[in-house]
Design a protein around this motif. Structure first.
Motif, PDB file in Angstrom:
ATOM      1  N   ALA A 186     -16.622  13.259  24.015  1.00 43.46           N
ATOM      2  CA  ALA A 186     -17.175  13.224  25.436  1.00 43.46           C
ATOM      3  C   ALA A 186     -16.407  12.253  26.139  1.00 43.46           C
ATOM      4  N   LEU A 187     -15.621  11.492  25.665  1.00 44.46           N
ATOM      5  CA  LEU A 187     -14.708  10.525  26.539  1.00 44.46           C
ATOM      6  C   LEU A 187     -13.241  11.350  26.950  1.00 44.46           C
ATOM      7  N   PRO A 188     -12.921  10.642  27.950  1.00 39.08           N
ATOM      8  CA  PRO A 188     -11.532  11.276  28.615  1.00 39.08           C
ATOM      9  C   PRO A 188     -10.423  11.596  27.374  1.00 39.08           C
ATOM     10  N   PRO A 189      -9.652  12.466  27.337  1.00 39.63           N
ATOM     11  CA  PRO A 189      -8.437  12.467  26.310  1.00 39.63           C
ATOM     12  C   PRO A 189      -7.482  11.472  26.348  1.00 39.63           C
ATOM     13  N   MET A 190      -7.942  10.282  26.289  1.00 41.44           N
ATOM     14  CA  MET A 190      -6.953   9.241  25.716  1.00 41.44           C
ATOM     15  C   MET A 190      -6.087   9.216  24.549  1.00 41.44           C
ATOM     16  N   ARG A 191      -4.931   8.891  24.436  1.00 44.09           N
ATOM     17  CA  ARG A 191      -4.327   8.762  23.157  1.00 44.09           C
ATOM     18  C   ARG A 191      -5.050   7.665  22.264  1.00 44.09           C
ATOM     19  N   ARG A 192      -5.051   8.043  20.946  1.00 47.48           N
ATOM     20  CA  ARG A 192      -5.512   7.132  20.083  1.00 47.48           C
ATOM     21  C   ARG A 192      -4.479   6.146  19.224  1.00 47.48           C
ATOM     22  N   LEU A 193      -5.137   5.082  19.260  1.00 46.67           N
ATOM     23  CA  LEU A 193      -4.264   3.978  18.455  1.00 46.67           C
ATOM     24  C   LEU A 193      -4.952   3.535  17.329  1.00 46.67           C
ATOM     25  N   LYS A 194      -4.159   3.386  16.224  1.00 41.62           N
ATOM     26  CA  LYS A 194      -5.051   3.291  14.871  1.00 41.62           C
ATOM     27  C   LYS A 194      -5.020   1.700  14.366  1.00 41.62           C
ATOM     28  N   THR A 195      -3.948   0.857  14.911  1.00 45.60           N
ATOM     29  CA  THR A 195      -4.194  -0.588  14.489  1.00 45.60           C
ATOM     30  C   THR A 195      -4.229  -1.535  15.684  1.00 45.60           C
ATOM     31  N   GLU A 196      -4.444  -2.572  15.398  1.00 42.39           N
ATOM     32  CA  GLU A 196      -4.519  -3.802  16.213  1.00 42.39           C
ATOM     33  C   GLU A 196      -3.232  -4.038  16.986  1.00 42.39           C
ATOM     34  N   GLU A 197      -2.232  -3.868  16.141  1.00 39.67           N
ATOM     35  CA  GLU A 197      -0.653  -4.128  16.177  1.00 39.67           C
ATOM     36  C   GLU A 197      -0.440  -3.188  17.661  1.00 39.67           C
ATOM     37  N   GLU A 198      -0.607  -1.875  17.320  1.00 43.83           N
ATOM     38  CA  GLU A 198      -0.461  -0.685  18.257  1.00 43.83           C
ATOM     39  C   GLU A 198      -1.130  -1.182  19.549  1.00 43.83           C
ATOM     40  N   ALA A 199      -2.489  -1.606  19.474  1.00 45.56           N
ATOM     41  CA  ALA A 199      -3.068  -1.900  20.650  1.00 45.56           C
ATOM     42  C   ALA A 199      -2.378  -3.036  21.225  1.00 45.56           C
ATOM     43  N   GLN A 200      -1.978  -4.193  20.714  1.00 41.34           N
ATOM     44  CA  GLN A 200      -1.353  -5.094  21.155  1.00 41.34           C
ATOM     45  C   GLN A 200      -0.204  -4.765  21.879  1.00 41.34           C
ATOM     46  N   GLU A 201       0.665  -3.970  21.248  1.00 44.61           N
ATOM     47  CA  GLU A 201       1.928  -3.378  22.164  1.00 44.61           C
ATOM     48  C   GLU A 201       1.580  -2.765  23.067  1.00 44.61           C
ATOM     49  N   PHE A 202       0.539  -1.946  23.273  1.00 50.22           N
ATOM     50  CA  PHE A 202       0.302  -1.130  24.381  1.00 50.22           C
ATOM     51  C   PHE A 202       0.043  -1.892  25.385  1.00 50.22           C
ATOM     52  N   GLN A 224      -1.199   9.709  29.087  1.00 46.07           N
ATOM     53  CA  GLN A 224       0.049   8.750  29.416  1.00 46.07           C
ATOM     54  C   GLN A 224      -0.472   7.540  30.188  1.00 46.07           C
ATOM     55  N   GLN A 225      -1.853   7.494  30.632  1.00 46.77           N
ATOM     56  CA  GLN A 225      -2.393   6.594  31.448  1.00 46.77           C
ATOM     57  C   GLN A 225      -3.343   5.540  30.842  1.00 46.77           C
ATOM     58  N   ALA A 226      -3.807   6.021  29.498  1.00 51.32           N
ATOM     59  CA  ALA A 226      -4.885   5.130  28.835  1.00 51.32           C
ATOM     60  C   ALA A 226      -4.725   5.285  27.282  1.00 51.32           C
ATOM     61  N   ALA A 227      -5.152   4.516  26.431  1.00 48.35           N
ATOM     62  CA  ALA A 227      -5.403   4.694  25.010  1.00 48.35           C
ATOM     63  C   ALA A 227      -6.769   4.273  24.837  1.00 48.35           C
ATOM     64  N   LEU A 228      -7.277   4.368  23.497  1.00 45.27           N
ATOM     65  CA  LEU A 228      -8.414   4.079  22.816  1.00 45.27           C
ATOM     66  C   LEU A 228      -8.146   3.685  21.464  1.00 45.27           C
ATOM     67  N   TYR A 229      -8.756   2.581  21.181  1.00 47.90           N
ATOM     68  CA  TYR A 229      -8.589   2.035  19.758  1.00 47.90           C
ATOM     69  C   TYR A 229     -10.163   1.695  19.380  1.00 47.90           C
ATOM     70  N   VAL A 230     -10.284   2.207  18.110  1.00 47.80           N
ATOM     71  CA  VAL A 230     -11.425   1.741  17.456  1.00 47.80           C
ATOM     72  C   VAL A 230     -11.416   1.159  16.219  1.00 47.80           C
ATOM     73  N   PRO A 231     -11.456  -0.387  16.247  1.00 47.70           N
ATOM     74  CA  PRO A 231     -11.097  -1.186  15.114  1.00 47.70           C
ATOM     75  C   PRO A 231     -11.879  -0.716  13.792  1.00 47.70           C
ATOM     76  N   ALA A 232     -11.307  -0.681  12.879  1.00 40.03           N
ATOM     77  CA  ALA A 232     -11.861  -0.092  11.468  1.00 40.03           C
ATOM     78  C   ALA A 232     -12.218  -1.115  10.782  1.00 40.03           C
ATOM     79  N   ASN A 233     -11.877  -2.651  11.034  1.00 41.93           N
ATOM     80  CA  ASN A 233     -12.563  -3.643  10.202  1.00 41.93           C
ATOM     81  C   ASN A 233     -13.564  -4.390  10.697  1.00 41.93           C
TER      82      ASN A 233
END
Length: 670
Positions: free
Chosen positions: A639-655, A447-456
């Motif tokens: 190994a990282l905390p269980p953050m929610r995963r974001l798939k696109t830059e648009e999702e990351a910006q919205e977050f 709920q508190q954090a998200a993780l984004y790994v840019p694929a491009n």
């Protein structure tokens, strides 16, 4: 009442802690850890605890330690946590628990003003830089007011100031009981207070420095302490390796030459040609540096043969031999005037020690150790053990000089490995037989954090990688008005990303780019926080090295952490290479058993900067596509905390935008 029952009572609802300490929160994990610490104190042995961020591990070890009535030694990795424990956490808990406990703070010599060295600096034969003169004048005024002599108390003194070596002592140049200022010595005052205290707060550097040389101080403290607690224990191995080996730097030699010249001209002018002796020594140190040629500063040259790296062996050996002879000549000259002053006796001892070190580095590397040369403006010759396992086993867990049983050793940190045995920490520290406890963070990471790994993004080895990371940050950070920390794995990437950010950031964003090295760390952190608090001139801080850990910025001040690439150990580092060779010889995989665990722990440390409190929210961006394409990526992500995963830059910006909308809603409702 047993210690465990006392601990349970202290952590119960409505307890004195709950009533007297404002930020105290009942957390099951905190109580679990506190009970494990209490058991270990009662029965002895070693306990290793990985306590996730937010567990409250400081209270978990302090409460049972204080309630035990034992004499306690607390060791931390940083002076910052040392000061926090001594000045904030310990006084509050002692008051809340109503205990008659005496505490003391003990740091290394370089933290305390040396009155004798300050007097020598004032009488210096050469005119110092104006900046040094002004700093020295400030220190002299402060010296009349301070009781402790702790330079951390002097506001505005940069920890990198060139005046500090002039007004502090080292083990090499301290005169001990022969010093004219011995009775007022701040180091001795701190040690006397430590010997009389029930709880002594030190740091890992001091612990291993004193353990290595067995000088008075720690050697007196350890035998009388039944319980030793290491916080920030993840740094223990690297700190121990640094102090349990041997080092010789051209900086040491030049400092000695400077001290010998100043003392000789002040107290024995005309009895020895001091300028000539110093000139010979300085020339020998310079010639050794010239052997290295144009090696890039920061380079580490492996040293498995007669000379480091590709240095011509005969030239190196000749230069090292000439340096040894220069140290012997200095020893001889000082012996002729040693009766004049204690300063000359100590200088002679330093000359003898330097001669012994130069001789040591002319011989082959000892078995089980690794030798290398650090290249910078000065040279540093280093030989160290590969880890501290043997020292911990022989000198801590079962020291030969004592038959005392039942000592308690407690090691804790937020990050100690990525497996159930915490083998990343326990193996090199000789603690494979210790009790292991892992306590998860109480934070609601999904709920508190998200993780984004840019694929491009380009792969990290691509020259365009840093540029693209900077462009990504320039698109994301303005959405928050700054509040962004960019962590890099190298200083080269730090420079490249901070420079590219200046070009990519839109001028209307009004954001300031701060880069490590521009200002002292403390001032950088102050500016970063102020930018977030005022809402004006928000900041993006680009940093490396020490900023991966020990940076605590709770609340909305930091909401975006960007890591440029996976923090694998540098494969060309001689110590890394030697550790990898040892694993190969044991038929183990260096990559799976060393490189990946190292990266996992460092990654957890960096990610840990993001969420510091239950109410924090934030986004972590990992700019390394190997997390998605390589098999070990899954292990590192796990190994990282269980953050929610974001798939696109648009999702990351919205977050990120959801943070600003939430802040606006909160303001409008007040």
């Amino acid at each position: 009442m047993s210690l465990q029952n006392s601990v349970l009572e202290a952590f119960a609802p409505g307890s004195v802690l709950a009533c007297a300490v404002e930020e105290f929160r009942l957390r099951p994990g905190q109580t679990e850890m506190a009970l494990a610490v209490a058991r270990t104190i009662e029965r002895g042995g070693a306990l290793v605890v990985e306590a996730g961020t937010g567990v409250g591990k400081t209270f978990s070890y302090l409460v049972p330690a204080l309630l035990s009535g034992e004499r306690i030694l607390l060791s931390t990795a940083t002076k910052t946590l040392q000061d926090q424990l001594y000045a904030r956490d310990l006084p509050r808990l002692i008051t809340a628990l109503g205990l008659p406990v005496r505490t003391a703070l003990l740091k290394g010599r370089s933290s305390y003003l040396c009155l004798h060295r300050m007097a020598l600096a004032r009488q210096g034969v050469s005119a110092p830089e104006p900046m040094v003169t002004r700093a020295l004048a400030r220190i002299e005024i402060w010296a009349q007011q301070t009781r402790t002599g702790d330079l951390a108390e002097l506001p505005g003194l940069d920890e990198r100031s060139p005046v500090i070596p002039l007004v502090t002592s080292t083990r090499e140049n301290c005169l001990g009981s022969q010093c004219p200022n011995f009775r007022e010595c701040h180091v001795n005052l701190a040690r006397r207070e430590a010997l009389a205290a029930d709880v002594v707060v030190i740091n890992h550097h001091l612990f291993f420095a004193d353990l290595a040389v067995r000088e008075s101080g720690m050697a007196e403290l350890l035998p009388t302490v039944r319980t030793v607690i290491f916080d920030e224990a993840h740094q223990l191995n690297e700190t121990g390796v640094q102090f349990l080996g041997r080092q010789l730097s051209t900086g040491q030699l030049l400092d000695f030459a400077r001290d010998m010249l100043a003392c000789g001209l002040q107290q024995a002018r005309g009895l020895v040609d001091w300028s000539q002796r110093v000139s010979v020594l300085e020339r020998a140190a310079r010639d050794l540096r010239l052997c290295v040629g144009r090696a890039y500063p920061g380079t580490k040259l492996g040293w498995t043969g007669a000379a480091p790296g590709e240095i011509e062996p005969q030239a190196w050996c000749d230069a090292l031999s000439a340096l040894h002879d220069a140290c012997l000549e200095a020893t001889s000259a000082l012996s002729t005037v040693s009766e004049i002053s204690p300063d000359f006796v100590r200088l002679q001892e330093r000359a003898e020690a330097l001669a012994a070190l130069t001789d040591f580095f002319t011989r082959d590397c000892e078995a089980g150790s690794v030798r290398w040369l650090d290249v910078g403006s000065q040279l540093r010759l280093v030989e160290s053990p590969l880890d501290i396992a043997a020292a911990v086993q022989s000198r801590l867990l079962s020291p030969p000089e004592t038959t005392e049983a039942g000592k308690s050793w407690i090691f804790t940190s937020a990050t100690l490995g990525d497996d159930a045995a915490l083998s990343w920490f326990t193996e090199p520290c000789g603690l494979t037989q210790a009790e292991i406890l892992q306590v998860d963070s109480p934070f609601d990471y999904p709920q508190q954090a998200a993780l984004y790994v840019p694929a491009n993004l380009p792969r990290p080895a691509d020259p365009a990688h840093s540029e693209q990371v900077a462009a990504l940050v320039a698109r994301m950070a303005p959405l928050l008005g700054g509040r962004t920390l960019v962590l890099t794995t190298t200083l080269r990437a730090l420079r490249a990303i901070s420079e590219a950010l200046q070009a990519h950031l839109p001028s209307e964003a009004g954001l300031q780019v701060l880069a490590q090295g521009q200002l002292p760390k403390r001032e950088l952190m102050t500016r970063f926080r102020q930018g977030a608090e005022t809402g004006q001139s928000g900041c993006i801080l680009v940093a490396s090295a020490s900023f991966w850990e020990g940076v605590d910025i709770p609340g909305d001040a930091l909401q975006l952490v960007v890591i440029d690439k996976l923090p694998f150990p540098p494969p060309n580092d001689p110590l890394v290479q030697a550790r990898a060779r040892r694993l190969e010889e044991a038929r183990r995989s260096p990559f799976n058993d060393y490189f990946v665990p190292e990266a996992a722990v460092a990654l957890k440390q960096g990610a840990g900067r993001l969420i510091r409190r239950e109410t924090d929210r934030g986004l972590l961006i990992l700019c390394d596509t190997r997390l998605l394409s390589m098999g070990y990526g899954r292990r590192l992500l796990a190994a990282l905390p269980p953050m929610r995963r974001l798939k696109t830059e648009e999702e990351a910006q919205e977050f990120l935008l959801s943070f600003t909308r939430a802040s606006t809603t909160d303001l409008s409702s007040t």
